[in-house]
Every structure is written in C-alpha cells, then in structure tokens.
Design a protein around this motif. Sequence first.
Motif, short mmCIF file in Angstrom:
data_model
loop_
_atom_site.label_atom_id
_atom_site.label_comp_id
_atom_site.label_asym_id
_atom_site.label_seq_id
_atom_site.Cartn_x
_atom_site.Cartn_y
_atom_site.Cartn_z
N ILE A 236 0.84 -1.20 0.00
CA ILE A 236 0.00 0.00 0.00
C ILE A 236 0.88 1.25 0.00
CG2 ILE A 236 -1.65 1.32 1.39
CD1 ILE A 236 -2.89 -1.44 2.17
N LYS A 237 1.94 1.24 0.77
CA LYS A 237 2.86 2.38 0.81
C LYS A 237 3.55 2.58 -0.54
CE LYS A 237 6.61 4.25 3.61
NZ LYS A 237 7.51 4.01 4.75
N ARG B 272 1.08 4.12 -2.90
CA ARG B 272 0.91 5.54 -2.55
C ARG B 272 1.99 6.40 -3.22
NH1 ARG B 272 -2.48 9.10 -0.75
NH2 ARG B 272 -1.79 9.86 -2.74
N GLU C 225 -0.74 10.63 -6.98
CA GLU C 225 -1.29 11.62 -6.05
C GLU C 225 -2.54 11.14 -5.32
OE1 GLU C 225 1.58 13.13 -8.48
OE2 GLU C 225 -0.31 12.39 -9.31
N THR C 226 -3.27 10.22 -5.94
CA THR C 226 -4.49 9.70 -5.33
C THR C 226 -4.38 8.18 -5.28
OG1 THR C 226 -5.80 11.53 -6.22
CG2 THR C 226 -7.01 9.58 -5.49
N LEU C 227 -4.63 7.63 -4.09
CA LEU C 227 -4.58 6.17 -3.93
C LEU C 227 -5.95 5.65 -3.52
CD1 LEU C 227 -3.13 3.45 -3.83
CD2 LEU C 227 -2.52 3.97 -1.44
N LYS D 71 -3.01 5.70 6.94
CA LYS D 71 -2.82 7.07 6.45
C LYS D 71 -2.62 7.14 4.94
CE LYS D 71 2.18 7.46 7.28
NZ LYS D 71 3.20 8.20 8.00
N TYR D 72 -2.28 6.05 4.28
CA TYR D 72 -1.93 6.10 2.86
C TYR D 72 -3.11 6.18 1.88
CZ TYR D 72 2.60 4.93 4.79
OH TYR D 72 3.76 4.95 5.52
N PRO D 73 -4.19 5.43 2.07
CA PRO D 73 -5.29 5.51 1.09
C PRO D 73 -6.07 6.82 1.17
CG PRO D 73 -5.45 3.49 2.43
CD PRO D 73 -4.42 4.39 3.07
N ASP D 74 -6.48 7.30 0.00
CA ASP D 74 -7.38 8.45 -0.05
C ASP D 74 -8.82 7.95 -0.04
OD1 ASP D 74 -5.49 10.72 -0.41
OD2 ASP D 74 -4.92 9.55 -2.17
#
Length: 151
Positions: free
Chosen positions: A25-26, A29, A33-35, A67-70
């Motif tokens: 996931i990191k 990211r 800009e958008t995950l 904290k990584y996903p939007d």
Amino acid sequence: MQKKKKIIYTSGTFDMFHSNHLKMIKYARGLGETLIVGVSSDELVCSYKKAPIIPFEERLAIIEALKYPDVVIPQRSLDHTELVKNLNIDAFVVGDDWVGKYDYLRELGIEVFYFPYGDGVSSSKLKEDIFNKYRELKVDSEKRNPEIKIR
C-alpha cells in the motif's frame, strides 16, 4: 498547463493484516497523487480460495484507518476493466502472486505493477503457522494429560 494527477489503484484481501500488505500500500501511494484501495469481499475471496479469517467489514475498517489511502472501496470482482474506466485509474498495483493476471489492463493504457512479496510474510503462511503450532501444542498437551482431549 496543470499536470494530470495520477490515480493509483491497489487491492487485496488484506486478511490478517501484516507488514507486506503495508509495504504494498505504501509503494502504491508513492506512484501517484491519489490512492484508491480495494478490499476484496468475502464472497469474492471464497470464489478462488478459502474464506478470510477476518470478516470483510473489519478488513475494510483496518485499511480505512491507514494514512496512505485516499479512498477505500469494496472489491467484488477480479475483472477490473470497468473499475479502471469508471475511476480513471492510471496505474494498478497488486502482489506478485498474481503475476500476469492483470496484464490485460495494459491494453487499456493502465500501468500494471506486480509488487514483490518475495518469501516474506503472507496471510496464508501465517494461518498455516498458527494451525501447525496449535496441532503441536495439542499433541504435547494430550501426551502430558491423556485424560483431557482438546478439539
């Protein structure tokens, strides 16, 4: 002229969440800009392997807390054709245990990255280790206490 922001999609079962899940996931990211992270539904997972240990709603909540996903969404299909079109996805990231499975997305102009899990941690390996440890403890316990039977 403003540069287009890259939208990245990654997905997985994320059962028994572990460090390789976080690393993938990191990594995703860092590609844009958008995950957007898709979490496979229990029904989807059961269509190709054993049911997850952690229920869908809990796996979804774990990924949402990172904290990584939007955006975190349910994933209900292994065919991502419509998803990448509808969400304007630029790149797709998945574990290397799926190598080749999503190459068809390249024909749609999507970059595909197979994240190298290597020989590290996996949910399947964790489950196997837990089961083997339980079996070992059960046999040992029954040898020491033959009158007690553990299921």
